[in-house]
Design an enzyme around this catalytic site. Sequence first.
Site, PDB file in Angstrom:
ATOM      1  N   LYS A   1      23.406  43.469  47.883  1.00 41.14           N
ATOM      2  CA  LYS A   1      23.880  43.781  46.524  1.00 41.14           C
ATOM      3  C   LYS A   1      24.588  42.554  45.923  1.00 41.14           C
ATOM      4  O   LYS A   1      24.879  41.593  46.645  1.00 41.14           O
ATOM      5  CB  LYS A   1      24.832  44.984  46.568  1.00 41.14           C
ATOM      6  CG  LYS A   1      26.120  44.752  47.329  1.00 41.14           C
ATOM      7  CD  LYS A   1      26.856  46.065  47.547  1.00 41.14           C
ATOM      8  CE  LYS A   1      27.974  45.934  48.520  1.00 41.14           C
ATOM      9  NZ  LYS A   1      29.297  45.852  47.980  1.00 41.14           N
TER      10      LYS A   1
ATOM     11  N   ARG B   1      36.401  56.551  47.473  1.00 37.04           N
ATOM     12  CA  ARG B   1      35.672  56.082  46.281  1.00 37.04           C
ATOM     13  C   ARG B   1      34.552  57.060  45.959  1.00 37.04           C
ATOM     14  O   ARG B   1      34.516  57.667  44.903  1.00 37.04           O
ATOM     15  CB  ARG B   1      35.006  54.711  46.532  1.00 37.04           C
ATOM     16  CG  ARG B   1      35.901  53.585  46.901  1.00 37.04           C
ATOM     17  CD  ARG B   1      35.154  52.247  46.893  1.00 37.04           C
ATOM     18  NE  ARG B   1      34.070  52.153  47.880  1.00 37.04           N
ATOM     19  CZ  ARG B   1      33.480  51.033  48.228  1.00 37.04           C
ATOM     20  NH1 ARG B   1      33.835  49.895  47.662  1.00 37.04           N
ATOM     21  NH2 ARG B   1      32.515  51.019  49.124  1.00 37.04           N
TER      22      ARG B   1
ATOM     23  N   TYR C   1      45.838  20.166  32.324  1.00 42.22           N
ATOM     24  CA  TYR C   1      46.650  20.977  31.414  1.00 42.22           C
ATOM     25  C   TYR C   1      48.077  21.194  31.919  1.00 42.22           C
ATOM     26  O   TYR C   1      48.296  21.331  33.124  1.00 42.22           O
ATOM     27  CB  TYR C   1      45.992  22.343  31.217  1.00 42.22           C
ATOM     28  CG  TYR C   1      44.741  22.282  30.377  1.00 42.22           C
ATOM     29  CD1 TYR C   1      44.783  21.876  29.046  1.00 42.22           C
ATOM     30  CD2 TYR C   1      43.521  22.630  30.936  1.00 42.22           C
ATOM     31  CE1 TYR C   1      43.625  21.822  28.286  1.00 42.22           C
ATOM     32  CE2 TYR C   1      42.360  22.583  30.172  1.00 42.22           C
ATOM     33  CZ  TYR C   1      42.415  22.177  28.848  1.00 42.22           C
ATOM     34  OH  TYR C   1      41.274  22.122  28.096  1.00 42.22           O
TER      35      TYR C   1
ATOM     36  N   MET D   1      38.231  24.774  32.880  1.00 42.42           N
ATOM     37  CA  MET D   1      37.021  25.596  32.780  1.00 42.42           C
ATOM     38  C   MET D   1      35.792  24.930  33.401  1.00 42.42           C
ATOM     39  O   MET D   1      35.025  25.561  34.112  1.00 42.42           O
ATOM     40  CB  MET D   1      36.743  25.951  31.315  1.00 42.42           C
ATOM     41  CG  MET D   1      35.584  26.911  31.162  1.00 42.42           C
ATOM     42  SD  MET D   1      35.208  27.282  29.454  1.00 42.42           S
ATOM     43  CE  MET D   1      36.416  28.533  29.090  1.00 42.42           C
TER      44      MET D   1
HETATM   45  C1  LIG Z   1      28.963  51.165  51.497  1.00 41.75           C
HETATM   46  C2  LIG Z   1      28.951  49.766  52.002  1.00 41.75           C
HETATM   47  N1  LIG Z   1      28.350  49.508  53.176  1.00 41.75           N
HETATM   48  C3  LIG Z   1      28.297  48.253  53.679  1.00 41.75           C
HETATM   49  C4  LIG Z   1      28.880  47.192  53.007  1.00 41.75           C
HETATM   50  C5  LIG Z   1      28.854  45.818  53.623  1.00 41.75           C
HETATM   51  O1  LIG Z   1      30.149  45.471  54.010  1.00 41.75           O
HETATM   52  P1  LIG Z   1      30.505  44.033  54.609  1.00 41.75           P
HETATM   53  O2  LIG Z   1      30.177  43.074  53.539  1.00 41.75           O
HETATM   54  O3  LIG Z   1      31.948  44.107  54.903  1.00 41.75           O
HETATM   55  O4  LIG Z   1      29.658  43.839  55.815  1.00 41.75           O
HETATM   56  C6  LIG Z   1      29.511  47.422  51.795  1.00 41.75           C
HETATM   57  C7  LIG Z   1      30.154  46.294  51.094  1.00 41.75           C
HETATM   58  O5  LIG Z   1      30.893  46.376  50.173  1.00 41.75           O
HETATM   59  C8  LIG Z   1      29.551  48.738  51.270  1.00 41.75           C
HETATM   60  O6  LIG Z   1      30.152  49.010  50.098  1.00 41.75           O
END
Ligand SMILES: Cc1ncc(COP(=O)(O)O)c(C=O)c1O
Length: 362
Positions: free
Chosen positions: A35, A132, A255, A303
Amino acid sequence: MFTTPTLTVDLSAIVANWEQLRRRFAGDECGAVVKADAYGLGMAPVARALENAGCHTFFVATLSEALSLREILPDVRILVFHGVQAGEEFSFAAHRLIPVLNSRTQIDRWKPIAAEHVHAVSALHIDTAMGRLGLQPEEFDALMLAEPKLLESCRVGLLMSHLSCAPTPGHPLNPMQLALLKAASRHAPGIPVSLCNSGGIFLDPEYHFQLARPGCSLYGISPQEQAENPMRPVASWQAPILMTRTLTHNQTISYGGAGAATAGARLATVASGYADGYLRGLSHKAVGYVGEHRVPLVGRVTMDMLVFDVTEVPESLTQEGAPITLLGDADGIRVDDLAGAVETIGYETLARIGARVKRIYI
Ligand SMILES: Cc1ncc(COP(=O)(O)O)c(C=O)c1O
């Protein structure tokens, strides 16, 4: 001449990290979390490299990430952490994407799809401590009592939960989450379970279950807080020198006039800044490398530019266009150290590296 900042991503190191995790994992299968553009490193090349190495299950956060991945890899399993939102049902079914069902609403949304399509499988998320997403254990118990065929009617092929303190092996939440997930899994005999992210793979094998979901450790971030990082370095960010000059008088730098350099100092201005994800909090704290030479950052991060003191470096290495390394696990600036300097985590450091930084894959 080197003119744009680059992020060199070592795909063979990512594959080696995945193989290391797979060997360590006591369950059946090690997937990969790609992701957020593979934590900023580039989802397409990373996922292709991992698939070539034998990874068959990928995790993303959103439908749009899943659709991009599906275009590249038509045959792998893709699970979507955010689950199925209103109006997304048919895209999931059409592209054989697996939603992680996180709530009663998502469950109800998925049922008619699962009833219609044999391949419309899902995963079910139990919230054991993160707070969550996911069904709370009591909610899941009550639901199973009211609808004993729920898992079949959603074609649930995986039960999952997420550890909130996996990088800290002694944390009391770990055994608590384990116990809650084990209890929930009694409702789902024969259905595989997934609990481990990167840190989880380094916990006792009883945490492992069947499917692992590592992310950060693939990308060189340490999976454990208090242990030496066993993962191979993956990413190196280099920025070109725009200009080098020797100061003729004592001068403030950047700056706020908050940085200072003295007459005779040689300063190099390089092309990267907070718009590229080099966090402003690194002002006055960070170092770069010119080859073997460690060079301190002078003044505030701006920046698009940074200034380094290169007085101690041979002039031949600091000409216009020469690279200064800002992040380079292999060059002495590990991603976790850069993150630690500004009290953030390696995840954020990588994920924020901006689009102006050209990705190069080796
Ligand atoms: C539901 C879930 N599983 C797995 C992972 C992977 O975690 P990590 O990057 O700590 O290995 C994440 C990362 O945010 C996650 O949200």
